[in-house]
Motif scaffolding. Structure first.
Motif, mmCIF file in Angstrom:
data_model
loop_
_atom_site.group_PDB
_atom_site.id
_atom_site.type_symbol
_atom_site.label_atom_id
_atom_site.label_comp_id
_atom_site.label_asym_id
_atom_site.label_seq_id
_atom_site.Cartn_x
_atom_site.Cartn_y
_atom_site.Cartn_z
ATOM 1 N N ARG A 1 0.809 -1.220 0.000
ATOM 2 C CA ARG A 1 0.000 0.000 0.000
ATOM 3 C C ARG A 1 0.839 1.266 0.000
ATOM 4 O O ARG A 1 0.315 2.363 -0.118
ATOM 5 C CB ARG A 1 -0.909 0.013 1.229
ATOM 6 N N LEU A 2 2.154 1.120 0.151
ATOM 7 C CA LEU A 2 3.028 2.278 0.318
ATOM 8 C C LEU A 2 4.002 2.406 -0.841
ATOM 9 O O LEU A 2 4.623 1.438 -1.246
ATOM 10 C CB LEU A 2 3.825 2.146 1.624
ATOM 11 N N LEU A 3 4.129 3.607 -1.351
ATOM 12 C CA LEU A 3 5.145 3.914 -2.343
ATOM 13 C C LEU A 3 6.293 4.623 -1.649
ATOM 14 O O LEU A 3 6.111 5.228 -0.596
ATOM 15 C CB LEU A 3 4.583 4.824 -3.439
ATOM 16 N N ASP A 4 7.466 4.571 -2.247
ATOM 17 C CA ASP A 4 8.602 5.289 -1.691
ATOM 18 C C ASP A 4 8.315 6.783 -1.708
ATOM 19 O O ASP A 4 7.702 7.297 -2.634
ATOM 20 C CB ASP A 4 9.869 5.005 -2.491
ATOM 21 N N GLY A 5 8.788 7.474 -0.677
ATOM 22 C CA GLY A 5 8.606 8.915 -0.611
ATOM 23 C C GLY A 5 8.094 9.351 0.742
ATOM 24 O O GLY A 5 8.120 8.604 1.716
ATOM 25 N N ARG A 6 7.605 10.577 0.798
ATOM 26 C CA ARG A 6 7.141 11.170 2.057
ATOM 27 C C ARG A 6 5.684 10.818 2.328
ATOM 28 O O ARG A 6 4.837 10.910 1.452
ATOM 29 C CB ARG A 6 7.298 12.683 1.999
ATOM 30 N N TRP A 7 5.414 10.454 3.564
ATOM 31 C CA TRP A 7 4.070 10.182 4.055
ATOM 32 C C TRP A 7 3.889 10.919 5.372
ATOM 33 O O TRP A 7 4.821 11.052 6.153
ATOM 34 C CB TRP A 7 3.877 8.684 4.314
ATOM 35 N N ASN A 8 2.677 11.370 5.628
ATOM 36 C CA ASN A 8 2.302 11.902 6.936
ATOM 37 C C ASN A 8 1.420 10.848 7.587
ATOM 38 O O ASN A 8 0.379 10.481 7.027
ATOM 39 C CB ASN A 8 1.547 13.212 6.822
ATOM 40 N N ILE A 9 1.837 10.386 8.747
ATOM 41 C CA ILE A 9 1.061 9.367 9.445
ATOM 42 C C ILE A 9 0.355 10.017 10.631
ATOM 43 O O ILE A 9 0.927 10.856 11.327
ATOM 44 C CB ILE A 9 1.965 8.196 9.894
ATOM 45 N N LYS A 10 -0.906 9.647 10.812
ATOM 46 C CA LYS A 10 -1.716 10.193 11.898
ATOM 47 C C LYS A 10 -2.443 9.028 12.551
ATOM 48 O O LYS A 10 -3.279 8.382 11.917
ATOM 49 C CB LYS A 10 -2.705 11.213 11.341
ATOM 50 N N VAL A 11 -2.091 8.732 13.802
ATOM 51 C CA VAL A 11 -2.722 7.647 14.550
ATOM 52 C C VAL A 11 -3.624 8.290 15.583
ATOM 53 O O VAL A 11 -3.156 8.915 16.539
ATOM 54 C CB VAL A 11 -1.672 6.739 15.224
#
Length: 148
Positions: A121-131
């Motif tokens: 589900r994830l591509l390389d690069g920047r992600w913002n994660i919010k739990v």
């Protein structure tokens, strides 16, 4: 035909303006350069801002907060070991600043203190994660910018 210096300056200005207009039009119409940097429901999220601040304050008061690790299977989110994992509820939202079609939300369902977000589900690069999670009626929020 001989060009004097006044005509040469005008031709240079026109060429420069045409050059700039070409790049402005190209950048604004090409889908390759389309970056959505805000979410669709921006104003709705702005109303939740104080609630988010309160949740983040609760999370900072914990002895150990959420952590994450990158593995070959994906991202593993590790919840605090001193908490009963069966009482943890909530959701994980991953936001991709460069492409809103890649954003997704996953409910938290734990069999131990770890939650795996699969690599597919994830591509390389920047992600913002919010739990956004709760434990025994106390709300917590964990936000982080990660490079995958």
């Amino acid at each position: 035909m001989k060009i004097n210096w006044g005509t040469a300056i005008v031709i240079a200005f026109v060429a420069f303006i045409a050059f700039i207009l070409y790049f402005v039009i190209n950048m604004s119409t090409d889908d390759k350069y389309d970056h959505d940097l805000v979410v669709e429901d921006y104003y709705k999220q702005e109303l939740q801002f104080q609630s988010d601040i309160d949740k983040e304050t609760n999370a900072r008061k914990l002895a150990t907060n959420i952590s994450w690790n990158k593995t070959t299977e994906g991202i593993v989110i590790v919840f605090p070991k001193q908490m009963d994992f069966e009482a943890i509820e909530g959701s994980v939202f991953l936001y991709r600043p460069s492409n809103k079609q890649l954003d997704f939300e996953t409910p938290i369902s734990l069999s131990d203190h770890n939650l795996l977000i699969p690599d597919k589900r994830l591509l390389d690069g920047r992600w913002n994660i919010k739990v956004d999670w709760t434990y025994k009626n106390t709300a917590y929020l964990y936000k982080k910018e990660i490079l995958y």
